[in-house]
Design a protein around this motif. Structure first.
Motif, PDB file in Angstrom:
ATOM      1  N   ASN A 173     -52.520 -38.300 -21.095  1.00 28.74           N
ATOM      2  CA  ASN A 173     -53.394 -38.576 -19.946  1.00 28.74           C
ATOM      3  C   ASN A 173     -52.735 -38.104 -18.656  1.00 28.74           C
ATOM      4  O   ASN A 173     -51.577 -38.369 -18.391  1.00 28.74           O
ATOM      5  N   SER A 174     -53.479 -37.340 -17.882  1.00 30.98           N
ATOM      6  CA  SER A 174     -53.117 -36.996 -16.511  1.00 30.98           C
ATOM      7  C   SER A 174     -54.451 -36.804 -15.808  1.00 30.98           C
ATOM      8  O   SER A 174     -55.462 -37.369 -16.247  1.00 30.98           O
ATOM      9  N   GLY A 175     -54.499 -36.026 -14.755  1.00 32.59           N
ATOM     10  CA  GLY A 175     -55.790 -35.820 -14.094  1.00 32.59           C
ATOM     11  C   GLY A 175     -55.630 -34.983 -12.849  1.00 32.59           C
ATOM     12  O   GLY A 175     -54.563 -34.955 -12.233  1.00 32.59           O
ATOM     13  N   GLU A 178     -61.576 -37.533  -9.749  1.00 29.68           N
ATOM     14  CA  GLU A 178     -60.777 -37.073 -10.886  1.00 29.68           C
ATOM     15  C   GLU A 178     -61.561 -36.282 -11.923  1.00 29.68           C
ATOM     16  O   GLU A 178     -62.576 -36.746 -12.447  1.00 29.68           O
ATOM     17  N   GLN A 218     -60.773 -35.467 -15.499  1.00 25.96           N
ATOM     18  CA  GLN A 218     -59.820 -36.069 -16.431  1.00 25.96           C
ATOM     19  C   GLN A 218     -59.072 -35.018 -17.243  1.00 25.96           C
ATOM     20  O   GLN A 218     -59.647 -34.018 -17.706  1.00 25.96           O
ATOM     21  N   ILE A 219     -57.792 -35.283 -17.407  1.00 32.49           N
ATOM     22  CA  ILE A 219     -56.965 -34.538 -18.360  1.00 32.49           C
ATOM     23  C   ILE A 219     -56.537 -35.525 -19.426  1.00 32.49           C
ATOM     24  O   ILE A 219     -56.028 -36.610 -19.103  1.00 32.49           O
ATOM     25  N   GLN A 271     -52.042 -36.482 -11.564  1.00 25.31           N
ATOM     26  CA  GLN A 271     -51.772 -37.873 -11.930  1.00 25.31           C
ATOM     27  C   GLN A 271     -50.595 -38.032 -12.889  1.00 25.31           C
ATOM     28  O   GLN A 271     -50.483 -37.310 -13.881  1.00 25.31           O
ATOM     29  N   HIS A 279     -49.773 -40.523 -15.457  1.00 24.67           N
ATOM     30  CA  HIS A 279     -50.349 -41.639 -16.217  1.00 24.67           C
ATOM     31  C   HIS A 279     -49.369 -42.058 -17.321  1.00 24.67           C
ATOM     32  O   HIS A 279     -49.740 -42.654 -18.316  1.00 24.67           O
TER      33      HIS A 279
END
Ligand code: MG
Length: 247
Positions: A122-124, A132, A134-135, A231, A233
């Protein structure tokens, strides 16, 4: 007649309660998850275009154009043009701010699978630091659909799931139109975004309803240009070849 009036009154009260309930701010993150009709899986091919002449290269071989949100130096690692989240070090932002833009970004989830759902790769990418894209490692990893890779987090699920295999590179090409506000701070037009994931359109000029919120409804507070925020995360997500064009 009295009974009839009581019934009508009770019905009106019940209607008001229902209307209130619909407008009430959600208090649990589950309330804004979407679980109906999963986006189909469609294998894409990473898009690695030549950098246009007027593009600003945000990530080449160093972190010169990135900082922590408080302005101090980013602690994310970089090696041979590949930047990786340092879990716990916090988000990073670009030193330059943007409004309408075309953004190219390549990302990769960690090769070793750890966790699932929102806890895997998870990142973003936060446009203007607020909205965001989303990643997430969405390869064989089901989560709420408006939270999977390429979703406009908790607002729009992607049209299809074009995620690369775990540990392989992905590309996002993002075309973004910033929101407009009047002098009183009221939003007069929403932000809109198109996202192409590995060459496949997954968001087609969708309306961004407001800020990305984990709990509750999107918010709309006046703002000007803002940086690109990436992000942390808690996962070792990597980035390379980030460039942007002002539109
Ligand atoms: Mg995220």
């Amino acid at each position: 007649m009295v009974k009839f009036k009581i019934l009508i009154t009770l019905f009106l009260v019940w209607s008001c309660i229902q209307a209130e309930a619909q407008l009430a701010e959600p208090t649990d993150p589950v309330h804004t998850e979407e679980w109906s009709s999963e986006p189909v899986i469609l294998e894409g091919i990473i898009h690695q275009a030549n950098v246009p002449k007027d593009a600003i290269i945000l990530l080449g071989n160093n972190l010169n154009l990135w900082t922590k949100p408080d302005g101090s130096a980013s602690e994310w690692t970089i090696e041979k043009g590949i930047m990786t989240v340092k879990p716990g070090a916090g988000d990073i932002i670009s030193k330059i701010s943007f409004e309408d833009c075309q953004l190219h970004i390549e990302w990769r989830s960690p090769e070793v699978i750890k966790g699932n759902g929102q806890g895997r790769g998870n990142s973003g990418v936060f446009l203007q630091s607020r909205y965001e894209v989303q990643i997430l490692d969405s390869y064989n990893n089901v989560t709420y659909y408006n939270g999977q890779a390429g979703s406009i987090y908790k607002q729009h699920k992607p049209l299809v799931n074009a995620c690369s295999k775990t540990g392989e590179w992905n590309s996002y090409d993002i075309i973004y139109k910033a929101p407009d506000f009047d002098h009183f701070g009221n939003k007069i037009s929403s932000a809109r975004v198109t996202v192409i994931h590995n060459g496949v359109v997954i968001q087609n000029n969708v309306e961004i309803l407001g800020t990305t919120e984990y709990i509750g409804f999107p918010k709309n507070v006046i703002h000007g240009g803002g940086p690109i925020r990436l992000q942390d995360h808690g996962d070792f997500v990597s980035y390379r070849n980030i460039w942007i064009r002002r539109l």
